[in-house]
Design an enzyme around this catalytic site. Structure first.
Site, PDB file in Angstrom:
ATOM      1  N   PHE A   6      -2.150   7.229   0.428  1.00  0.00           N
ATOM      2  CA  PHE A   6      -2.110   8.450   1.225  1.00  0.00           C
ATOM      3  C   PHE A   6      -0.993   8.396   2.271  1.00  0.00           C
ATOM      4  O   PHE A   6      -0.015   9.148   2.207  1.00  0.00           O
ATOM      5  CB  PHE A   6      -3.495   8.620   1.862  1.00  0.00           C
ATOM      6  CG  PHE A   6      -3.612   9.624   2.967  1.00  0.00           C
ATOM      7  CD1 PHE A   6      -2.957  10.841   2.904  1.00  0.00           C
ATOM      8  CD2 PHE A   6      -4.405   9.349   4.072  1.00  0.00           C
ATOM      9  CE1 PHE A   6      -3.080  11.769   3.931  1.00  0.00           C
ATOM     10  CE2 PHE A   6      -4.548  10.264   5.098  1.00  0.00           C
ATOM     11  CZ  PHE A   6      -3.874  11.476   5.027  1.00  0.00           C
ATOM     12  N   ALA A  62       1.826   3.284  -2.261  1.00  0.00           N
ATOM     13  CA  ALA A  62       1.520   4.403  -3.159  1.00  0.00           C
ATOM     14  C   ALA A  62       0.346   5.232  -2.672  1.00  0.00           C
ATOM     15  O   ALA A  62      -0.038   6.202  -3.317  1.00  0.00           O
ATOM     16  CB  ALA A  62       1.225   3.879  -4.564  1.00  0.00           C
ATOM     17  N   TYR A 105     -15.232  -3.840   8.429  1.00  0.00           N
ATOM     18  CA  TYR A 105     -13.903  -3.229   8.311  1.00  0.00           C
ATOM     19  C   TYR A 105     -13.139  -3.366   9.625  1.00  0.00           C
ATOM     20  O   TYR A 105     -11.973  -3.780   9.643  1.00  0.00           O
ATOM     21  CB  TYR A 105     -14.041  -1.754   7.930  1.00  0.00           C
ATOM     22  CG  TYR A 105     -12.746  -0.988   8.051  1.00  0.00           C
ATOM     23  CD1 TYR A 105     -11.707  -1.186   7.143  1.00  0.00           C
ATOM     24  CD2 TYR A 105     -12.540  -0.076   9.094  1.00  0.00           C
ATOM     25  CE1 TYR A 105     -10.512  -0.492   7.260  1.00  0.00           C
ATOM     26  CE2 TYR A 105     -11.348   0.620   9.216  1.00  0.00           C
ATOM     27  CZ  TYR A 105     -10.340   0.410   8.303  1.00  0.00           C
ATOM     28  OH  TYR A 105      -9.152   1.084   8.431  1.00  0.00           O
ATOM     29  N   ALA A 116      -4.886  -2.227   2.461  1.00  0.00           N
ATOM     30  CA  ALA A 116      -6.195  -2.623   2.987  1.00  0.00           C
ATOM     31  C   ALA A 116      -7.285  -1.872   2.237  1.00  0.00           C
ATOM     32  O   ALA A 116      -7.066  -0.766   1.734  1.00  0.00           O
ATOM     33  CB  ALA A 116      -6.304  -2.315   4.481  1.00  0.00           C
ATOM     34  N   ASN A 151      -8.034   8.963  13.536  1.00  0.00           N
ATOM     35  CA  ASN A 151      -8.561   9.558  12.300  1.00  0.00           C
ATOM     36  C   ASN A 151      -7.487  10.373  11.591  1.00  0.00           C
ATOM     37  O   ASN A 151      -7.208  11.512  11.979  1.00  0.00           O
ATOM     38  CB  ASN A 151      -9.786  10.410  12.612  1.00  0.00           C
ATOM     39  CG  ASN A 151     -10.952   9.569  13.092  1.00  0.00           C
ATOM     40  OD1 ASN A 151     -10.927   9.030  14.195  1.00  0.00           O
ATOM     41  ND2 ASN A 151     -11.958   9.425  12.257  1.00  0.00           N
ATOM     42  N   GLY A 174       0.817  -1.211   0.000  1.00  0.00           N
ATOM     43  CA  GLY A 174       0.000   0.000   0.000  1.00  0.00           C
ATOM     44  C   GLY A 174       0.850   1.260   0.000  1.00  0.00           C
ATOM     45  O   GLY A 174       0.402   2.334   0.428  1.00  0.00           O
TER      46      GLY A 174
END
Length: 378
Positions: A11, A9, A190, A86, A219, A7
């Site tokens: 944010f 690439a 999730y 994910a 968050n 993952g």
């Protein structure tokens, strides 16, 4: 070290890979460029791939964590794995159950089976977990003390009774920082898959002598967060709405609170977990320790974006939503020396500067309609 970032690439992953490269590590970025999350995602890597050419010590591999062949090749000769890959989205996970379990739980199982059954050089595994596994956050009852409340019921919320009640005496509780010792009560598919990822990595890591760490992210917000993904972080969703001259939609009465942590501080936590032996075998909260209401985030974004758009308070609720959850960060501060550096009022400017340079594709209404159609928002 040579570090595989699944993952990488995305944010968080793109900022992490930049930090790792700047710190002298070689990195192998493994990503499937999921369209829902990665609209134009290679742009996230522009600092590592100038003119599309990787810098020295940087590799980019297209692949899917569910593929033993692709992931097995990516594990070759790496010293550490940071597992960020994910599917992300609480609401969507409640009706795309197979996709979330397949990518998150099964994808992690593929990774761990490769580590258990093949020769490798991996001497550190860091996995991204989530505050969502807690369910409701820490709570204190004036009569009963510290309690672990269950999810609020539909009957309670249908009459606008939003606050968390004591499971023993029924009185309204006061939110307190959520510590890692709190029992986890995931309230969505999730969240269940994030608990799976965390527990599986720690169990296999312990059994096979691979030092492993789970980081429970609260968050996260900041630049590069997808503005077109209606299941991403609330700050990005609200930004997309406001940039399209639409009101940010706030469920319940807007006074529910969360812990908003800037992506730079998340990268700080991952980097510390990677190199510090004190992290091994532990789970850590990654947040700021400061609660902020969802309504206040909407108002702050509107002001910062110079729009006179008030939030639209729905007085409705979504299945699985919790009322209050913010981090107790004393453990990660004590063990790893982590200290959040970005205040929300300042960090929001980073998100806004980036958002104003993007095409904000607001897909919130379609996502909200899907939840309502399935009875998950009412």
């Amino acid at each position: 070290m040579k570090v595989l970032v699944t993952g990488g690439a995305g944010f968080v992953g793109s900022f992490l890979c930049e930090e790792l490269h700047n710190s002298g590590h070689d990195i192998r970025i493994f990503d499937n460029f999921e369209p829902q999350v990665h609209s134009g995602a290679q742009g996230n890597l522009r600092n590592l791939l100038p003119n599309g050419i990787p810098l020295n010590g940087v590799e980019l591999v297209f692949g899917d964590v569910r593929s033993p062949i692709q992931l097995g090749a990516a594990l070759r000769d790496v010293d550490a794995v940071i597992h960020l890959a994910a599917q992300v989205g609480v609401g969507q996970s409640m009706y795309e159950v197979h996709r979330y379990v397949d990518h998150n739980t099964i994808g992690t199982a593929v990774l761990l089976e490769l580590l258990a059954s093949r020769k490798h050089n991996v001497r550190k595994l860091v996995v991204a977990s989530s505050m969502s596994i807690y369910g409701e956050g820490g709570a204190h009852c004036a009569s009963c003390g510290s309690v672990t409340p269950a999810l609020r019921g539909a009957t309670q919320m249908s009459v606008g009774d939003w606050e968390v009640r004591c499971p023993i005496c029924g009185r309204t509780t006061t939110p307190v920082p959520t510590a890692e010792s709190k029992p986890v009560l995931p309230t969505s598919i999730y969240a269940i898959t994030k608990r799976d990822q965390e527990e599986m990595c720690l169990v296999v890591g312990r059994a096979y002598g691979i030092p492993s760490v789970a980081l429970r992210f609260f968050n996260i917000y900041g630049p590069r967060q997808s503005l077109g993904n209606p299941y991403t972080g609330v700050a990005a969703i609200f930004s997309s709405r406001i940039l399209n001259d639409r009101p940010p939609v706030v469920f319940e009465d807007g006074n529910q609170t969360r812990d908003f942590v800037h992506v730079k501080d998340v990268v700080q936590a991952i980097s510390l977990a990677l190199v510090k032996d004190e992290a091994n075998g532990h789970v850590f909260n990654v947040g700021t320790g400061r609660p902020t209401s969802i309504k206040d985030v909407a108002i702050l974004l509107s002001r910062k974006l110079r729009r006179n758009i008030a939030p639209q308070i729905e007085y409705k609720f979504r299945e699985g939503d919790v009322r209050h959850c913010y981090a107790d960060i004393s453990k990660i501060k004590e063990h790893l020396g982590y200290a959040p550096t970005v205040e929300l009022e300042t960090g929001i400017d980073d998100l806004i500067d980036w958002a104003e340079s993007q095409k904000a594709d607001d897909r919130f209404e379609a996502a909200a309609a899907e939840l309502a159609k399935r009875g998950l928002a009412r």
